[in-house]
Every structure is written in structure tokens, then in C-alpha cells.
Design a protein around this motif. Structure first.
Motif, PDB file in Angstrom:
ATOM      1  N   GLY A  97       0.789  -1.211   0.000  1.00 56.28           N
ATOM      2  CA  GLY A  97       0.000   0.000   0.000  1.00 56.28           C
ATOM      3  C   GLY A  97       0.831   1.275   0.000  1.00 56.28           C
ATOM      4  N   GLY A  98       0.173   2.389  -0.341  1.00 54.54           N
ATOM      5  CA  GLY A  98       0.758   3.713  -0.264  1.00 54.54           C
ATOM      6  C   GLY A  98       2.065   3.876  -1.005  1.00 54.54           C
ATOM      7  N   SER A  99       3.035   4.515  -0.338  1.00 53.42           N
ATOM      8  CA  SER A  99       4.329   4.828  -0.971  1.00 53.42           C
ATOM      9  C   SER A  99       5.411   3.807  -0.627  1.00 53.42           C
ATOM     10  CB  SER A  99       4.779   6.227  -0.539  1.00 53.42           C
ATOM     11  OG  SER A  99       4.953   6.257   0.882  1.00 53.42           O
ATOM     12  N   THR A 100       4.994   2.596  -0.246  1.00 49.42           N
ATOM     13  CA  THR A 100       5.964   1.588   0.203  1.00 49.42           C
ATOM     14  C   THR A 100       7.037   1.337  -0.841  1.00 49.42           C
ATOM     15  OG1 THR A 100       4.207   0.533   1.487  1.00 49.42           O
ATOM     16  CG2 THR A 100       6.209  -0.753   1.109  1.00 49.42           C
ATOM     17  N   ILE A 101       6.649   1.097  -2.091  1.00 46.20           N
ATOM     18  CA  ILE A 101       7.618   0.792  -3.141  1.00 46.20           C
ATOM     19  C   ILE A 101       8.501   2.010  -3.426  1.00 46.20           C
ATOM     20  CG2 ILE A 101       7.875   0.307  -5.616  1.00 46.20           C
ATOM     21  CD1 ILE A 101       5.582  -1.633  -5.433  1.00 46.20           C
ATOM     22  N   VAL A 102       7.908   3.194  -3.527  1.00 49.72           N
ATOM     23  CA  VAL A 102       8.671   4.414  -3.819  1.00 49.72           C
ATOM     24  C   VAL A 102       9.718   4.666  -2.730  1.00 49.72           C
ATOM     25  CG1 VAL A 102       8.528   6.920  -4.101  1.00 49.72           C
ATOM     26  CG2 VAL A 102       6.802   5.434  -5.149  1.00 49.72           C
ATOM     27  N   ASP A 103       9.318   4.501  -1.472  1.00 48.75           N
ATOM     28  CA  ASP A 103      10.247   4.723  -0.361  1.00 48.75           C
ATOM     29  C   ASP A 103      11.408   3.727  -0.409  1.00 48.75           C
ATOM     30  OD1 ASP A 103       8.575   6.730   0.441  1.00 48.75           O
ATOM     31  OD2 ASP A 103       7.569   5.546   2.002  1.00 48.75           O
ATOM     32  N   ALA A 104      11.105   2.474  -0.732  1.00 50.41           N
ATOM     33  CA  ALA A 104      12.157   1.452  -0.766  1.00 50.41           C
ATOM     34  C   ALA A 104      13.132   1.715  -1.902  1.00 50.41           C
ATOM     35  CB  ALA A 104      11.524   0.069  -0.913  1.00 50.41           C
ATOM     36  N   LEU A 105      12.627   2.148  -3.051  1.00 51.31           N
ATOM     37  CA  LEU A 105      13.501   2.419  -4.195  1.00 51.31           C
ATOM     38  C   LEU A 105      14.381   3.641  -3.934  1.00 51.31           C
ATOM     39  CD1 LEU A 105      11.049   1.754  -7.182  1.00 51.31           C
ATOM     40  CD2 LEU A 105      12.861   0.248  -6.346  1.00 51.31           C
ATOM     41  N   LYS A 106      13.788   4.659  -3.379  1.00 49.72           N
ATOM     42  CA  LYS A 106      14.557   5.877  -3.094  1.00 49.72           C
ATOM     43  C   LYS A 106      15.679   5.597  -2.096  1.00 49.72           C
ATOM     44  CE  LYS A 106      11.038   9.410  -4.030  1.00 49.72           C
ATOM     45  NZ  LYS A 106      10.178  10.475  -3.411  1.00 49.72           N
ATOM     46  N   ALA A 107      15.421   4.684  -1.184  1.00 49.02           N
ATOM     47  CA  ALA A 107      16.405   4.398  -0.144  1.00 49.02           C
ATOM     48  C   ALA A 107      17.708   3.835  -0.700  1.00 49.02           C
ATOM     49  CB  ALA A 107      15.810   3.419   0.874  1.00 49.02           C
ATOM     50  N   VAL A 108      17.630   3.187  -1.881  1.00 49.21           N
ATOM     51  CA  VAL A 108      18.848   2.612  -2.486  1.00 49.21           C
ATOM     52  C   VAL A 108      19.171   3.294  -3.804  1.00 49.21           C
ATOM     53  CG1 VAL A 108      18.633   0.369  -1.316  1.00 49.21           C
ATOM     54  CG2 VAL A 108      17.454   0.771  -3.502  1.00 49.21           C
ATOM     55  N   ASN A 109      18.640   4.526  -3.984  1.00 54.10           N
ATOM     56  CA  ASN A 109      18.951   5.334  -5.166  1.00 54.10           C
ATOM     57  C   ASN A 109      18.497   4.678  -6.466  1.00 54.10           C
ATOM     58  OD1 ASN A 109      19.916   7.732  -6.312  1.00 54.10           O
ATOM     59  ND2 ASN A 109      21.907   6.802  -6.789  1.00 54.10           N
ATOM     60  N   MET A 110      17.399   3.924  -6.427  1.00 51.13           N
ATOM     61  CA  MET A 110      16.829   3.367  -7.655  1.00 51.13           C
ATOM     62  C   MET A 110      15.820   4.347  -8.227  1.00 51.13           C
ATOM     63  SD  MET A 110      16.190  -0.694  -6.988  1.00 51.13           S
ATOM     64  CE  MET A 110      17.520  -1.834  -6.661  1.00 51.13           C
ATOM     65  N   SER A 111      15.606   4.257  -9.545  1.00 53.88           N
ATOM     66  CA  SER A 111      14.681   5.162 -10.228  1.00 53.88           C
ATOM     67  C   SER A 111      13.255   4.899  -9.782  1.00 53.88           C
ATOM     68  CB  SER A 111      14.792   4.974 -11.741  1.00 53.88           C
ATOM     69  OG  SER A 111      13.787   5.730 -12.406  1.00 53.88           O
ATOM     70  N   THR A 112      12.510   5.958  -9.617  1.00 55.41           N
ATOM     71  CA  THR A 112      11.084   5.837  -9.260  1.00 55.41           C
ATOM     72  C   THR A 112      10.175   6.314 -10.397  1.00 55.41           C
ATOM     73  OG1 THR A 112      11.162   8.021  -8.210  1.00 55.41           O
ATOM     74  CG2 THR A 112      11.477   6.079  -6.788  1.00 55.41           C
ATOM     75  N   ASN A 113      10.781   6.399 -11.585  1.00 55.35           N
ATOM     76  CA  ASN A 113       9.959   6.728 -12.758  1.00 55.35           C
ATOM     77  C   ASN A 113       8.981   5.594 -13.035  1.00 55.35           C
ATOM     78  OD1 ASN A 113      11.257   9.169 -13.131  1.00 55.35           O
ATOM     79  ND2 ASN A 113      12.827   8.255 -14.456  1.00 55.35           N
ATOM     80  N   VAL A 114       7.858   5.921 -13.648  1.00 52.39           N
ATOM     81  CA  VAL A 114       6.856   4.889 -13.933  1.00 52.39           C
ATOM     82  C   VAL A 114       6.612   4.785 -15.441  1.00 52.39           C
ATOM     83  CG1 VAL A 114       5.652   5.056 -11.733  1.00 52.39           C
ATOM     84  CG2 VAL A 114       4.973   6.544 -13.618  1.00 52.39           C
ATOM     85  N   ALA A 115       6.336   3.605 -15.872  1.00 57.31           N
ATOM     86  CA  ALA A 115       5.996   3.372 -17.278  1.00 57.31           C
ATOM     87  C   ALA A 115       4.629   2.723 -17.400  1.00 57.31           C
ATOM     88  CB  ALA A 115       7.044   2.493 -17.941  1.00 57.31           C
ATOM     89  N   ALA A 116       3.807   2.855 -16.347  1.00 54.69           N
ATOM     90  CA  ALA A 116       2.434   2.343 -16.391  1.00 54.69           C
ATOM     91  C   ALA A 116       1.569   3.205 -15.495  1.00 54.69           C
ATOM     92  CB  ALA A 116       2.392   0.891 -15.941  1.00 54.69           C
ATOM     93  N   LEU A 117       0.385   3.496 -15.959  1.00 51.12           N
ATOM     94  CA  LEU A 117      -0.556   4.317 -15.203  1.00 51.12           C
ATOM     95  C   LEU A 117      -1.921   3.628 -15.171  1.00 51.12           C
ATOM     96  CD1 LEU A 117       0.283   7.799 -16.756  1.00 51.12           C
ATOM     97  CD2 LEU A 117       1.031   6.952 -14.520  1.00 51.12           C
TER      98      LEU A 117
END
Length: 655
Positions: free
Chosen positions: A457-477
Motif C-alpha cells: 500500500g501507499g508509498s511503500t515501493i517508492v520509499d524502498a527504491l529511493k532508499a537505495v537510489n533506484m529510479s522511481t519513474n513509472v511506465a504504467a498508469l
């Protein structure tokens, strides 16, 4: 004035252009109350004269006058009415219909009267009692002696209360005792005030009447009165009518029942094809419903999945984009793209979709891998959560069957527990990076086949990616449409939308996916139904053959019915009704078997999924009956027309 007059009757048969005269100027008068014997040797024209008097032969020269009115032999309806109201036949060979019992044989002529059903049965019984056969009413002709058969024939001849009785060699097949009994009956009939005309070559029969007309070589050579005609007069009490359709159906059913074993084979053969059509259509309906249920349980039907537009042969791709590969050809969506989508008509919300591939999960030293973990968006359906609730930030719902059971033998116990997710990928510098996050399990999902829903839920994935400097760009909406009906039009508008004058989006409505799947299922169902249709074609041929056999077997019956006054249309209806009965019973049998198979199959398949995969509707059953009746009608056309076209004289002579 005579009741019946024959004036200048000439009749010839032709073989090619060669003419063979049979009757050469016959002039005769007949009175009611007379018992007239037309005596002569074989070939003298007796039978031909009988057929003309009886209204069976219309190809002659001369006139037949009845009660002062000329009988119109050129009009079939006129002759049918004449035979129905005025004439009764007694045949040397009895001509009883074998599949009808004694009572039904006598009732045949009464079917074309205004009497009620009970009145017809009572009159038939009274006539049989009059000829001494009241104890044999339920017997069939094959169970009677020759004398008994002839008395049944006499009762049938009297059934429609005719004024003229034509007896063709009435004692030719009887012994002396039965001969005397029949002659006594014929005199009694004449004494009632009817005209009895007996065609015979027996002098003894001729001497038993009131008048003898000798015929030789197509001419009358003598006309001798033995005694005065009987004076008693009988007033006709019965009124005739055309044969009702329901009576044709009833008579067809009697023949159908008599030959049930033979007809059962046809029913089974036809039912196989109909059963296949019903079952395949029911299976198609069930599978469509199951697919709809499963897809709708996974995703929201109001949603539209949007991925970047990728050129492929200058055409927009209508496929899902593999987000996990970080394909360089795929450019991530920008804020401008999202704002463009928000402005599309009927769009209510636009959400970013993040997907992590090949994620490791661990719990209490047990590990498993799942193919994808996504963030919870409106594109997912809450009905997929069978236990628990939707996840918030730091929470997750996981697949019960494949994921939760891999971590513990008691999947429900995972709710409220924390599990560890580990995702390995590349950071923004192109270096390997590992994102690890602990999440709380708040729900268990269930889906079919290989489909799984594992969503945080929520920003769980975004927070985890940011924590290791991974891209948070999206290619699906995930785009929410105003309604399910609007989803397709929203997808179309998005596909046509441009950013910087270029196509930017590939949109796929969930409902479109369902339509496509349903199209494939319908195609398969129709192919299977088409194969079943081949067996229906074979069944139609079987019915045609059966009906032709029936016509051939019942040639004499056709002649009898025509002699009783039935029209060509009545004969067509008789055979058409029998064919339709075959169709109705075939459809009924097929429906029963299909419903049984549906119950057994769904029960067996319930171990795989709690769903009725075969769903036979009332429409499927009605369609099967319509198809069966149409096939039966088409199959009956040619045999019924052939039966109706038979010359009644030839039919009576047939075996």
C-alpha cells in the motif's frame, strides 16, 4: 328421380399412344334402399366403375349425378367432400390400418365429423356392437380372423353415416359361414334406406341382393331386378368437416408409438447432435462467466491500463509493456503526461503503477520468490481480498495459495505478521542495488491459475527504491473511468491523445480484454457447435429416409385415408406431424441428457473451482427445440409431398 345416376361413362387406359377402352358408355340409375350387385368376370370394368362411383377416379368422360346435382370431378375439394359425406367402402382385403386398434379403425371416418371425442368413441363402439365385435375393440387387425376383419370394415364404412356403401368383393376372402353373415349385414344396411353397391364375380352374392347388373367388356349386358328396393328411409344425422390439425397429430402419434423401437433409434441419433449443441453453448456461457468473474475479481472493470506508446510498423501497440526490463525504448511518464490524461473526458483519476519483478519474501527463516509485487491502485479489485483488508503504506496483501502457504502451513496466521521483501536491481548509476523492506501482512488474496495479486500500500515501493537510489519513474498508469461503459471510449480517446504532437499512450480497457477473450471463447464454441451441426445434418438425412420408408410402408393406408375423404393437405400434415414429433422427442431427450451431464460435470469440476462451468440456459434449450423442429420440417417436405401426390387408386392397390 334416381338418387345416383351414371350418364355416358367412358373410360380408357393408355399405354404410350395406344388406347385400351375399359368402360364403353355406361348408363345406370340407383335408388336408396337398393342392394345392387355389379356382376362380371375379371377385366370387365367392375373395379373401374366402382372407383368412378366412389369418387376415386376423375379421369373419365361422362357424368355422375347425385340427387339431381352433377358431381364435379375436376375439383378435388368437391370429391373429398363427396367421399367424406356420401360414400363408405368395404374392401375384399379389409384394408384395416395395422397400427390402429379396432376401435380406432372404425373411428377414422368419424374424425371428419362434428361429433365430440366421446361421441365419436361411443358411435364407433355402437357400430362394433352392431356387427358383434364389442369384445374386440382393443385388439389390432393382426389379432382378428378374416370374418372379424370384414365386420370391422363394415362398421368403419357405416361410421360417417353414408348414403352409399360400395363393397368390393366383400366375401371374396371369407368362408361360407362368414359369407352369409356379411351378406345379411349388407341387406340390413340396404333395409335402413342406404344404397349398397357390391362389385362381385360371385353369383351367390349377386342373388342375395335386390338387383343384378351384369357387366362384360365394358358394357352393361343386363339389368335384372330380383325384388323391390327396401322402403325404409334413413335420415342423415352426421355433419362432416375437414380433418382438424390436432387429429392429424394424434394419428401421427399413434403410428409413432406403434413403431417406437424404430423411431427410438432416430431420436437417439438426432439427440446426439442436439445434446452437443446445447452442451457446447452452455459450456461457452459458463466459461465466459468464469473468465469474467476471475478477471473482475483481479482488476476493476472501470479501469484503463496505460503504457508508453512504442512504434511498431508505424502502428500503435495494443499490448502490455514489460516494465521490469527497464527497456530503453520506453520513456517514463512525466507530470505533463499525467496532466494530459487527467483532462481526457470521463477520466476521474490517474494513478502511478510500480511493479517489482522477482521479489524474494522471507518469514521465520522460510523463503519464497514471487514474480511481481505492485502497489495497490484502483485498477485492482477489492473482491480479490478474501480475508483481511486493503493495504496502506508499510502493509501488504499476498496470494494465499502460492505465497502464504509457502511461508506457513496456516496462511491465515500471517495476517498481522511482518514479512521481508527483497528486490535486486540497478540504481541510477547502473550499479547493482538491493532494496529491502519489512511490511505487515493485512490481507490474503485468491485468484485462479497462475495469476497472483501481491500488492503493497501507499508509498511503500517508492520509499524502498529511493532508499537505495533506484529510479522511481513509472511506465504504467492506472486510469479510472467514470463508469464501466465509459472505459472503452476513454481508452480510445487516450490512444488518440498526443503530447507534443506525437502519440504518447497505449491504453487498454479491462473490458476490452474481456471482449477479446469472449470472442475467442465464442469462436471455439461456434466451431464445436458447427461440428455438432454435422451430426444434425446426418440426423436430417435419417429422418428423410425414415419418412420415405414410412410412406412406402403405409401406401395402402394413404389410399384408405383418401377414400375416407381426407385431402392431400391432410396426408401432408399426417407425415409432417410425425416428423415433427420425432424432432420434439429428440430435443426433449437431448435436453434431459444435457441437464444430467451439466449436473455431473459441474459437480466433478467443483473440485477445481467452485463455479458452474456448464450453464445451460432456457435460451439454449429453446434454440435446440427450434433447430430440431426446423430440421424435422425440412426433412418431411419431400416425403410428405410424395405421400400426398399418390393416386388413391394406386395406393389402395399397393402392398
Amino acid at each position: 328421380m334416381a338418387f345416383l345416376e351414371l350418364k355416358n361413362i367412358y373410360k380408357s387406359y393408355f399405354l404410350g399412344k395406344e388406347e385400351f377402352p375399359v368402360l364403353k358408355g355406361i348408363n345406370l340409375d340407383f335408388e336408396l334402399g337398393d342392394f345392387v350387385s355389379i356382376l362380371g368376370e375379371s377385366g370387365g370394368g367392375k373395379s373401374t366403375l366402382m372407383n368412378i362411383i366412389g369418387g376415386l377416379d376423375w379421369a373419365f368422360k361422362g357424368e355422375v349425378v347425385l340427387a339431381g346435382q352433377r358431381l364435379n370431378h375436376s375439383k378435388e375439394t368437391s370429391l373429398n367432400k363427396y367421399r367424406r359425406e356420401t360414400v363408405g367402402y368395404i374392401y375384399q382385403s379389409y384394408n384395416l390400418i395395422p397400427h390402429l386398434n379396432v376401435l380406432d379403425n372404425v373411428s377414422l371416418a368419424l374424425d371428419m365429423t362434428t361429433l365430440s371425442v366421446n361421441e365419436r368413441k361411443q358411435r364407433a363402439f355402437d357400430l362394433l356392437k352392431q356387427v358383434g365385435l364389442e369384445d374386440h375393440v382393443k385388439k389390432y387387425p393382426k389379432q382378428l380372423s378374416g370374418g372379424q376383419k370384414q365386420r370391422v370394415a363394415i362398421a368403419r364404412a357405416l361410421a360417417n353415416d353414408p348414403q352409399v356403401i360400395i363393397a368390393d368383393e366383400p366375401t371374396g376372402a371369407l368362408d361360407s359361414q362368414n359369407t352369409e353373415e356379411v351378406l345379411t349385414l349388407l341387406n340390413q344396411i340396404a333395409a335402413e334406406g342406404r344404397l349398397v353397391i357390391a362389385v362381385t364375380h360371385s353369383q351367390h352374392v349377386a342373388d342375395s341382393g335386390t338387383r343384378i347388373v351384369r357387366l362384360a367388356d365394358g358394357k352393361i349386358i343386363s339389368d335384372e331386378r330380383l325384388k323391390p328396393a327396401y322402403k325404409a328411409k334413413v335420415q342423415r344425422k352426421l355433419h362432416s368437416k375437414k380433418l382438424p390439425l390436432l387429429t392429424s397429430v394424434r394419428n401421427a402419434f399413434k403410428h409413432f408409438k406403434y413403431h417406437f423401437k424404430r423411431n427410438l433409434l432416430i431420436i437417439i441419433g438426432t439427440a446426439v447432435g442436439l445434446f452437443s449443441v446445447i452442451t457446447f453453448n452452455g459450456l461457452g456461457t459458463g466459461v465466459k462467466g468464469y473468465v469474467n468473474q476471475q478477471v473482475n475479481s483481479l482488476v476493476n472493470p472501470k479501469q484503463v491500463l496505460v503504457t508508453p506508446y512504442v512504434k511498431s510498423n508505424n502502428k500503435q501497440q495494443d499490448t502490455y509493456v514489460n516494465l521490469a526490463t527497464r527497456d530503453k525504448k520506453i520513456s517514463a511518464f512525466s507530470k505533463k503526461d499525467i496532466n494530459t490524461l487527467k483532462r481526457v473526458k470521463d477520466v476521474t483519476k490517474v494513478e502511478k503503477i510500480y511493479t517489482l519483478s522477482n521479489v524474494a519474501i522471507s518469514f521465520n527463516k522460510k523463503d519464497t520468490n514471487i514474480s511481481t509485487v505492485t502497489n495497490w491502485t484502483s485498477i485492482l479489485n477489492t473482491s480479490s481480498i478474501k480475508k483481511g483488508r486493503m493495504p496502506k503504506t508499510g502493509e501488504i496483501v499476498i496470494d494465499k495459495k502460492d505465497v502464504a502457504k509457502s511461508l506457513t502451513n496456516q496462511p491465515n496466521s500471517l495476517i498481522g505478521k511482518k514479512i521481508t521483501l527483497t528486490y535486486t536491481g540497478l540504481n541510477k548509476l547502473g550499479q547493482k542495488a538491493v532494496a529491502t523492506v519489512k511490511v505487515k501482512v493485512v490481507g490474503l488474496t485468491e485468484s485462479s491459475g497462475t495469476s497472483q495479486i501481491n500488492a503493497v500500500g501507499g508509498s511503500t515501493i517508492v520509499d524502498a527504491l529511493k532508499a537505495v537510489n533506484m529510479s522511481t519513474n513509472v511506465a504504467a498508469l492506472g486510469v479510472s473511468a467514470k463508469s464501466m461503459n465509459a472505459a472503452k471510449s476513454v481508452a480510445k480517446r487516450i490512444n488518440e491523445a498526443k503530447v507534443n504532437r506525437k502519440l504518447r499512450f497505449t491504453a487498454t480497457a479491462v473490458s476490452s480484454i474481456l471482449d477479446r477473450i469472449e470472442t475467442y471463447i465464442s469462436l471455439i464454441t461456434n466451431v464445436l457447435a458447427g461440428i455438432a451441426g454435422i451430426s444434425l445434418l446426418v440426423s436430417a438425412l435419417m429422418i428423410i429416409v425414415t419418412m420415405y420408408m414410412s410412406v412406402s410402408d403405409r401406401t395402402k393406408e394413404i389410399g384408405i385415408l383418401r377414400a375416407l375423404g381426407e385431402s392431400k393437405g391432410d396426408i401432408r400434415r399426417l407425415f409432417t406431424s410425425e416428423s415433427i414429433l420425432l424432432g420434439i422427442f429428440s430435443a426433449t431427450f437431448a435436453t434431459i441428457i444435457a441437464l444430467i451431464v451439466q449436473t455431473l460435470a459441474n459437480s466433478a469440476l467443483s473440485k477445481i473451482a467452485h463455479y458452474s462451468f456448464i450453464q445451460i440456459s432456457a435460451g439454449n434449450i429453446i434454440s435446440a427445440f427450434v433447430i430440431s423442429i426446423i430440421i424435422s420440417l425440412l426433412a418431411a417436405i419431400l416425403p410428405a409431398r410424395h405421400a400426398a401426390s399418390l393416386n388413391p387408386i394406386d395406393a389402395l392397390a399397393g402392398e
